[in-house]
Design a protein around this motif. Sequence first.
Motif, PDB file in Angstrom:
ATOM      1  N   UNK A  69       0.900  -0.947   0.327  1.00  0.00           N
ATOM      2  CA  UNK A  69      -0.036  -0.070   0.200  1.00  0.00           C
ATOM      3  C   UNK A  69       0.736   1.049  -0.050  1.00  0.00           C
ATOM      4  N   UNK A  70      -0.024   2.499  -0.543  1.00  0.00           N
ATOM      5  CA  UNK A  70       1.001   4.136  -0.309  1.00  0.00           C
ATOM      6  C   UNK A  70       1.294   4.266   1.795  1.00  0.00           C
ATOM      7  N   UNK A  71       2.822   4.547   1.055  1.00  0.00           N
ATOM      8  CA  UNK A  71       2.728   5.013   2.372  1.00  0.00           C
ATOM      9  C   UNK A  71       1.855   6.532   2.726  1.00  0.00           C
ATOM     10  N   UNK A  72       1.863   6.314   4.617  1.00  0.00           N
ATOM     11  CA  UNK A  72       0.643   7.285   5.415  1.00  0.00           C
ATOM     12  C   UNK A  72       1.344   8.022   5.243  1.00  0.00           C
ATOM     13  N   UNK A  73       1.420   9.011   6.758  1.00  0.00           N
ATOM     14  CA  UNK A  73       2.011  10.019   7.778  1.00  0.00           C
ATOM     15  C   UNK A  73       2.817   9.298   9.110  1.00  0.00           C
ATOM     16  N   UNK A  74       3.824   9.366   8.626  1.00  0.00           N
ATOM     17  CA  UNK A  74       4.801   8.568   9.861  1.00  0.00           C
ATOM     18  C   UNK A  74       4.638   9.528  11.122  1.00  0.00           C
ATOM     19  N   UNK A  75       4.662   8.631  12.027  1.00  0.00           N
ATOM     20  CA  UNK A  75       4.733   9.256  13.428  1.00  0.00           C
ATOM     21  C   UNK A  75       6.768   8.672  14.284  1.00  0.00           C
ATOM     22  N   UNK A  76       7.361   9.935  13.683  1.00  0.00           N
ATOM     23  CA  UNK A  76       8.467   9.995  15.061  1.00  0.00           C
ATOM     24  C   UNK A  76       8.616  10.542  16.005  1.00  0.00           C
ATOM     25  N   UNK A  77       9.503  10.013  16.922  1.00  0.00           N
ATOM     26  CA  UNK A  77       9.765   9.687  17.853  1.00  0.00           C
ATOM     27  C   UNK A  77      10.099  11.317  18.595  1.00  0.00           C
ATOM     28  N   UNK A  78      10.298  12.281  19.094  1.00  0.00           N
ATOM     29  CA  UNK A  78      11.420  12.959  19.523  1.00  0.00           C
ATOM     30  C   UNK A  78      12.214  13.307  20.610  1.00  0.00           C
ATOM     31  N   UNK A  79      13.222  13.951  20.676  1.00  0.00           N
ATOM     32  CA  UNK A  79      13.792  13.449  21.295  1.00  0.00           C
ATOM     33  C   UNK A  79      14.473  13.826  22.754  1.00  0.00           C
TER      34      UNK A  79
ATOM     35  N   UNK B 186       7.225  -6.110  22.105  1.00  0.00           N
ATOM     36  CA  UNK B 186       5.984  -4.978  20.639  1.00  0.00           C
ATOM     37  C   UNK B 186       6.182  -3.645  20.711  1.00  0.00           C
ATOM     38  N   UNK B 187       6.951  -2.526  20.470  1.00  0.00           N
ATOM     39  CA  UNK B 187       6.557  -1.026  21.319  1.00  0.00           C
ATOM     40  C   UNK B 187       6.092  -0.690  19.320  1.00  0.00           C
ATOM     41  N   UNK B 188       5.109   0.666  19.263  1.00  0.00           N
ATOM     42  CA  UNK B 188       4.720   0.984  18.421  1.00  0.00           C
ATOM     43  C   UNK B 188       5.036   2.715  18.607  1.00  0.00           C
ATOM     44  N   UNK B 189       5.100   3.074  19.710  1.00  0.00           N
ATOM     45  CA  UNK B 189       5.103   4.724  20.283  1.00  0.00           C
ATOM     46  C   UNK B 189       6.152   5.039  21.420  1.00  0.00           C
ATOM     47  N   UNK B 190       7.626   4.734  21.076  1.00  0.00           N
ATOM     48  CA  UNK B 190       8.418   4.681  22.336  1.00  0.00           C
ATOM     49  C   UNK B 190       8.133   5.864  23.891  1.00  0.00           C
ATOM     50  N   UNK B 191       7.878   6.682  23.358  1.00  0.00           N
ATOM     51  CA  UNK B 191       7.170   7.785  24.172  1.00  0.00           C
ATOM     52  C   UNK B 191       7.040   9.377  23.895  1.00  0.00           C
ATOM     53  N   UNK B 192       5.845   9.284  24.280  1.00  0.00           N
ATOM     54  CA  UNK B 192       4.771  10.277  23.728  1.00  0.00           C
ATOM     55  C   UNK B 192       3.829  10.902  24.486  1.00  0.00           C
ATOM     56  N   UNK B 193       3.216  12.678  24.949  1.00  0.00           N
ATOM     57  CA  UNK B 193       2.476  12.766  25.450  1.00  0.00           C
ATOM     58  C   UNK B 193       1.168  12.333  25.360  1.00  0.00           C
ATOM     59  N   UNK B 194      -0.213  12.939  26.188  1.00  0.00           N
ATOM     60  CA  UNK B 194      -1.237  11.788  26.137  1.00  0.00           C
ATOM     61  C   UNK B 194      -2.019  12.820  24.470  1.00  0.00           C
ATOM     62  N   UNK B 195      -1.858  13.283  23.883  1.00  0.00           N
ATOM     63  CA  UNK B 195      -1.886  14.236  22.880  1.00  0.00           C
ATOM     64  C   UNK B 195      -1.393  13.888  21.462  1.00  0.00           C
ATOM     65  N   UNK B 196       0.378  13.625  21.511  1.00  0.00           N
ATOM     66  CA  UNK B 196       0.670  13.070  20.718  1.00  0.00           C
ATOM     67  C   UNK B 196       0.206  11.514  20.493  1.00  0.00           C
TER      68      UNK B 196
ATOM     69  N   UNK C 146      16.274   5.582  20.013  1.00  0.00           N
ATOM     70  CA  UNK C 146      16.679   6.854  19.020  1.00  0.00           C
ATOM     71  C   UNK C 146      16.034   6.765  17.543  1.00  0.00           C
ATOM     72  N   UNK C 147      15.518   7.653  17.034  1.00  0.00           N
ATOM     73  CA  UNK C 147      15.655   7.346  15.440  1.00  0.00           C
ATOM     74  C   UNK C 147      14.149   6.541  15.211  1.00  0.00           C
ATOM     75  N   UNK C 148      13.216   6.209  15.792  1.00  0.00           N
ATOM     76  CA  UNK C 148      12.491   5.307  15.734  1.00  0.00           C
ATOM     77  C   UNK C 148      11.136   6.182  14.974  1.00  0.00           C
ATOM     78  N   UNK C 149      10.956   5.636  14.247  1.00  0.00           N
ATOM     79  CA  UNK C 149       9.114   6.195  13.178  1.00  0.00           C
ATOM     80  C   UNK C 149       8.422   4.576  12.926  1.00  0.00           C
ATOM     81  N   UNK C 150       7.247   4.938  12.788  1.00  0.00           N
ATOM     82  CA  UNK C 150       6.111   4.480  12.680  1.00  0.00           C
ATOM     83  C   UNK C 150       5.576   4.587  11.521  1.00  0.00           C
ATOM     84  N   UNK C 151       4.653   3.908  10.394  1.00  0.00           N
ATOM     85  CA  UNK C 151       4.281   4.718  10.008  1.00  0.00           C
ATOM     86  C   UNK C 151       3.689   3.255   9.172  1.00  0.00           C
ATOM     87  N   UNK C 152       1.733   4.012   8.386  1.00  0.00           N
ATOM     88  CA  UNK C 152       0.789   2.531   8.675  1.00  0.00           C
ATOM     89  C   UNK C 152       1.245   2.335   7.153  1.00  0.00           C
TER      90      UNK C 152
END
Lengths: 455, 143
Positions: free
Chosen positions: A138-148, A290-300, A226-232
Amino acid sequence: MQRPHPLHLYYDIKIWLLLLLLPVLRAVFYSGDTVSVILSSIRDVALAAALTAYSAVKWRKSGFLLKNGLIISRGLIIRRLIRVAAKHAASIETERSPLMWLAGGRRVRINTAGLKRRADATVYMPAGAAELLTESGGGSARRVYSRVLPVLALSASSSNAAIGFLTLAPALRQAGQIIGREVSGEVYGLLNRIVSLGLPPLLNAIANLLVLGWCFSFARTFARAAGFAASREGARIHVVSGLLNVRDTYIDCARITAVELRQTLFMRLFGLYTVTITAAGCRREKGARPVIIPAARRGELRDALDTLLPGYPACAAAARPPLKALAGRAFAPLLLTAGSLIPLYAGGVWRTFAAVWFAAGGWWLVIRIIGSRRAGFGADSDAVTVRYSAGLALYELHLPRQAVDLVRIIRFPWQRRSGTCTVEIRCFGEKGKRHRVPSLPYNRAKELVERVCNE
Amino acid sequence: MRFFAGKGAKKVITVWISALGIAATALVSALAGLTTPRLLPLAFVFGAATVAAAFWYPARYVGRFRVSFDGRAVRAVSGVFVKKELFVPADAIRAFEVCSTPAQRLFGCRTIVIRFAGGAAFLPLLSKEQAEQLADALEELEE
């Protein structure tokens, strides 16, 4: 069939290469005659060479084929042909260490939802073949990046144990100083003299080791997150993680049975969550989460989950523990914290241990209080939600109603008197984890459990 | 459909409590003989507790144990001190087993093990007829 990348040979013979150290050790430490040292060394090198030759023949005889999935042929004495169909692959993981990057190879692991505890197929292949295997449908969607900054906070508190070690280190160092000062000054007995001479450096060394352990834990977690990114990507999630060892993991979304939000107390101070998933055949290797988001605030987190798992069912926790249940939940940690008064009363060096004891008890107490206030259980026609604290972390679990395998209502005698109960949920997971929410109002919990079974 | 623990269940539990109680009493008595006679009162307490438990517990356990199945979920209630209510949605059931120990076979009891993706749930000490009835109902569901 294509031959695996030569890195396969390197990783296979790596363990045998240690045999080559034996002649060096023998030459340095063995005080016998030179002839016997040389003969023994020849034997060691010959053994290493024979094992390396065996590995080389094994590598030459093995092969893989990308044809509607992966076919692997391996083994010399016991020949094996492993066939993993593309549609049965629950997750595909490609790993690239600095050495693999230089050599142009990749380690590919394919997991199915089968019963094996480890990956169903592991093969070293050229980077091109690995890309071919994992190319997106499938086509690549928006990516989710982890912030430093969140990743730094996560790394600093990578485990409660690590934080505990860090707080223990100054206490140990101080204890060493007090022992050195008090014991040597008061008594001149031989034993006490030894204690005064030996214990302070020992405690100092342990304190240094604890700090070193924390630093190692920090560096390891940072290098992973670090350098973590996830996309659908179509029907799967593509997760890229790691700074030096880069891992690309492709997870089939259809096999996700639960989404878990985890928060340690330290991460709660920064309002950060770690999101992991439970999926059949995903990240089975020892220690892998199986981490898909390592660290993020509630809104993110909300945005990220909308991107990665759009339409994933979730509901509110309708049943909450009553306020009076808080006392019961806080009893055990309060007792532990109160226990710190005993070493405090003893005085001297024990005061330091009392401080550490108090800090540990207080830490657990705060987790219990926050956990009790946040705890809850909810169910509707599509989803089930549980929030609870276990050990020194807070958990929030969302799962589709169909993924619930068992619900158990447990009532201890004191819970029967107060009209509360403990709800236990079990769903499919690689580790058979039980999720328990204590002190829920019985009637409301029963109503929700019936909803899980009847709708 | 409702299922209850059979008459044999009482006997099976009594056998187990008696066996464990006799073993514990014998162990404490042996320790008393080997070390100090001060342990003898403890052996007496173990023996008395075994007799009391063997008379009191099985009837309470059997009285509280009940299983129901309505085609949507298997429900079970059990426990004397700690009460447990179990719910297994029918669509989560992957397999089931009917198994029995020699004591259960002797007294006409069976245990149903319901297996799902996340583990297994045990429904012990159903009478043989009721276990077969539940197994049939679960089999129908699978078909």
